[in-house]
Design a protein around this motif. Structure first.
Motif, PDB file in Angstrom:
ATOM      1  N   PHE A 133      14.011  -9.783 -11.876  1.00  0.00           N
ATOM      2  CA  PHE A 133      12.956 -10.776 -11.657  1.00  0.00           C
ATOM      3  C   PHE A 133      11.571 -10.212 -11.938  1.00  0.00           C
ATOM      4  O   PHE A 133      10.575 -10.884 -11.751  1.00  0.00           O
ATOM      5  N   GLY A 174       5.762   0.117 -11.281  1.00  0.00           N
ATOM      6  CA  GLY A 174       6.405   1.415 -11.084  1.00  0.00           C
ATOM      7  C   GLY A 174       7.130   1.539  -9.762  1.00  0.00           C
ATOM      8  O   GLY A 174       6.946   0.739  -8.852  1.00  0.00           O
ATOM      9  N   GLU A 175       7.968   2.554  -9.688  1.00  0.00           N
ATOM     10  CA  GLU A 175       8.716   2.850  -8.459  1.00  0.00           C
ATOM     11  C   GLU A 175       8.141   4.155  -7.882  1.00  0.00           C
ATOM     12  O   GLU A 175       8.367   5.232  -8.444  1.00  0.00           O
ATOM     13  N   SER A 206       6.097   0.823  -1.157  1.00  0.00           N
ATOM     14  CA  SER A 206       7.241  -0.058  -1.356  1.00  0.00           C
ATOM     15  C   SER A 206       8.238   0.577  -2.315  1.00  0.00           C
ATOM     16  O   SER A 206       7.865   1.107  -3.359  1.00  0.00           O
ATOM     17  N   SER A 229      12.409  -3.076  -0.674  1.00  0.00           N
ATOM     18  CA  SER A 229      12.663  -4.338  -1.370  1.00  0.00           C
ATOM     19  C   SER A 229      14.147  -4.654  -1.259  1.00  0.00           C
ATOM     20  O   SER A 229      14.952  -4.121  -2.015  1.00  0.00           O
ATOM     21  N   HIS A 231      15.742  -8.064  -0.724  1.00  0.00           N
ATOM     22  CA  HIS A 231      15.965  -9.251  -1.558  1.00  0.00           C
ATOM     23  C   HIS A 231      17.337  -9.918  -1.465  1.00  0.00           C
ATOM     24  O   HIS A 231      17.497 -11.039  -1.954  1.00  0.00           O
ATOM     25  N   ASN A 305       8.042 -15.068  -7.879  1.00  0.00           N
ATOM     26  CA  ASN A 305       7.058 -15.510  -8.850  1.00  0.00           C
ATOM     27  C   ASN A 305       7.760 -15.478 -10.210  1.00  0.00           C
ATOM     28  O   ASN A 305       8.011 -14.396 -10.728  1.00  0.00           O
TER      29      ASN A 305
HETATM   30  N1  SAH Z   1       9.166  -0.457  -7.219  1.00  0.00           N
HETATM   31  C1  SAH Z   1       8.709  -0.794  -5.908  1.00  0.00           C
HETATM   32  C2  SAH Z   1       7.263  -1.262  -5.847  1.00  0.00           C
HETATM   33  C3  SAH Z   1       6.758  -2.191  -6.922  1.00  0.00           C
HETATM   34  S1  SAH Z   1       7.260  -3.871  -6.853  1.00  0.00           S
HETATM   35  C4  SAH Z   1       9.646  -1.804  -5.271  1.00  0.00           C
HETATM   36  O1  SAH Z   1      10.571  -2.242  -5.930  1.00  0.00           O
HETATM   37  O2  SAH Z   1       9.481  -2.107  -4.093  1.00  0.00           O
HETATM   38  C5  SAH Z   1       6.504  -4.542  -5.412  1.00  0.00           C
HETATM   39  C6  SAH Z   1       7.270  -5.703  -4.794  1.00  0.00           C
HETATM   40  O3  SAH Z   1       7.173  -6.878  -5.612  1.00  0.00           O
HETATM   41  C7  SAH Z   1       8.760  -5.439  -4.628  1.00  0.00           C
HETATM   42  O4  SAH Z   1       9.199  -5.947  -3.400  1.00  0.00           O
HETATM   43  C8  SAH Z   1       9.348  -6.220  -5.784  1.00  0.00           C
HETATM   44  O5  SAH Z   1      10.702  -6.494  -5.596  1.00  0.00           O
HETATM   45  C9  SAH Z   1       8.460  -7.436  -5.791  1.00  0.00           C
HETATM   46  N2  SAH Z   1       8.449  -8.229  -7.027  1.00  0.00           N
HETATM   47  C10 SAH Z   1       8.444  -7.802  -8.295  1.00  0.00           C
HETATM   48  N3  SAH Z   1       8.408  -8.825  -9.154  1.00  0.00           N
HETATM   49  C11 SAH Z   1       8.358  -9.940  -8.400  1.00  0.00           C
HETATM   50  C12 SAH Z   1       8.305 -11.329  -8.710  1.00  0.00           C
HETATM   51  N4  SAH Z   1       8.309 -11.751  -9.953  1.00  0.00           N
HETATM   52  N5  SAH Z   1       8.275 -12.199  -7.677  1.00  0.00           N
HETATM   53  C13 SAH Z   1       8.277 -11.758  -6.395  1.00  0.00           C
HETATM   54  N6  SAH Z   1       8.327 -10.481  -6.035  1.00  0.00           N
HETATM   55  C14 SAH Z   1       8.385  -9.571  -7.033  1.00  0.00           C
END
Ligand code: SAH
Length: 374
Positions: A133, A174-175, A206, A229, A231, A305
């Motif tokens: 996503f 990034g992670e 995160s 995260s 989900h 989103n």
């Molecule tokens: N890599 C880390 C931090 C970056 S993403 C992580 O995965 O947590 C930050 C947050 O945004 C994460 O919870 C991720 O799953 C979420 N995220 C990324 N793209 C998104 C989207 N299109 N809609 C909603 N949340 C999203």
């Protein structure tokens, strides 16, 4: 030096051999200063110039000997990104596309809350995690950001708005746990009293759930907030959204979260992006509550989103509220995350993708097409 930061991508770079002083924690800067025959006290002064006064050029460091500044100009550099694009939302959120010294671009977002300004920083150029996503990962990972490049995201937002930043979330591109050492140095730098001095309790990191990284982070016993995260509450659904779940499935991830809480004494917060028809049913709420009940953890709900090329659509707001109520009734603390910046490319990675696509189109056009388009 400023010129070098404007270099377009793929050009050979003289700057890359220079030592970037923004990257160095105070102890590392002290070692470096001593190694070039200077007294240790200069390290603290220089660190303050870089991280507190946020000098973008060595010539600003007026209390330092001229010869030393000349030596820095020759051998060293500072991380000073340029603002390539800037979008401001009606709610005050500002989103930056920042260009790094090597021409790569990242995103940084400044959000305004009642308790202060929060900056959401990127930790890598692109991302290797492959969440289905997420826009940040669509073209993979290009490289890690250095500690100084991450810190400079904050300084750039601060300078641009003229406002202090009090909180940081590592939730951009990034992670963070896939760039562990640089992220740890970054945390050291920004929480240092000689720098911007942002307290660990005002920082959230995160992760998509890299279990060895969570354990390594726990050992540091930092007082930051760890967001995981999640989900989805079962492996089939989670693996369909996040390939990382194949490597670290829930039976590994949840115990790692429990270990983290025990070692650090800090509660974890779980991110849960809601996707229509995938993870938003009452059964999912029940499974989620069963999975994390008793941990005292907090769940942050947010409608997904939708990004280009992703099969997912967002759960509607009424259903998000129903899901929240169910979790609360089942004994799990849950809030709905306020969505800021929805009128600008809000999901992280979108602006960078858009910019890369435009650049690609521009190179495919003939020069006359390009002129006509302007
Ligand atoms: N890599 C880390 C931090 C970056 S993403 C992580 O995965 O947590 C930050 C947050 O945004 C994460 O919870 C991720 O799953 C979420 N995220 C990324 N793209 C998104 C989207 N299109 N809609 C909603 N949340 C999203």
């Amino acid at each position: 030096m400023q010129q070098a930061h404007m270099q377009p991508q793929n050009e050979p770079q003289a700057e890359t051999k220079k030592k970037c002083l923004t990257d160095l924690t105070l102890p590392k800067l002290t070692d470096y200063i001593k190694s070039i025959g200077q007294p240790a006290f200069r390290a603290k002064q220089i660190f303050k110039w870089i991280h507190q006064k946020q000098a973008t050029d060595f010539s600003a460091m007026t209390d330092q000997p001229k010869a030393l500044l000349a030596q820095f100009a020759q051998n060293c550099t500072l991380a000073v990104p340029t603002i390539r694009r800037r979008q401001q939302s009606k709610d005050g959120t500002v989103k930056y596309l920042l260009q790094l010294a090597d021409g790569n671009c990242i995103e940084t977002v400044l959000m305004r809350y009642h308790y202060g300004n929060t900056v959401c920083v990127s930790t890598q150029v692109g991302c290797a995690m492959g969440c289905r996503f997420c826009a940040s990962t669509q073209a993979g990972r290009v490289r890690d950001l250095t500690s100084g490049e991450i810190a400079a995201e904050i300084y750039t937002a601060q300078k641009d708005t003229g406002e202090r930043v009090s909180h940081i979330v590592l939730m951009g591109i990034g992670e963070p746990l896939h760039n562990f050492d640089n992220v740890m140095d970054f945390l050291d730098i920004i929480s240092c009293p000689e720098g911007v001095n942002i307290g660990m309790r005002n920082i959230s990191l995160s992760t998509c759930g890299l279990v060895p990284g969570i354990d390594k982070l726990a050992e540091r016993k930092l007082q930051l907030t760890l967001s995981v995260s999640l989900h989805a509450p079962d492996n089939v659904t989670r693996s369909s959204m996040m390939p990382v779940n194949d490597a670290f499935p829930l039976e590994k991830l949840i115990p790692a979260c429990r270990r983290y809480q025990k070692t650090t004494g800090r509660r974890i917060s779980f991110e849960y992006s809601m996707v229509n028809g995938v993870n938003d049913s009452p059964q999912m709420a029940k499974k989620l509550a069963d999975l994390i009940r008793g941990m005292g953890a907090h769940v942050n709900l947010i409608p997904i989103n939708p990004v280009d090329g992703s099969p997912y659509s967002a759960t509607d707001e009424a259903n998000v509220r129903r899901f929240q109520k169910m979790l609360e009734d089942l004994g799990v603390n849950a809030t709905i995350r306020r969505r800021l910046g929805t009128d600008i490319s809000a999901a992280c990675g979108q602006l960078r993708r858009e910019d890369a696509k435009q650049a690609e189109q521009a190179t495919r056009q003939t020069p006359s097409e390009r002129t006509n388009a302007q």
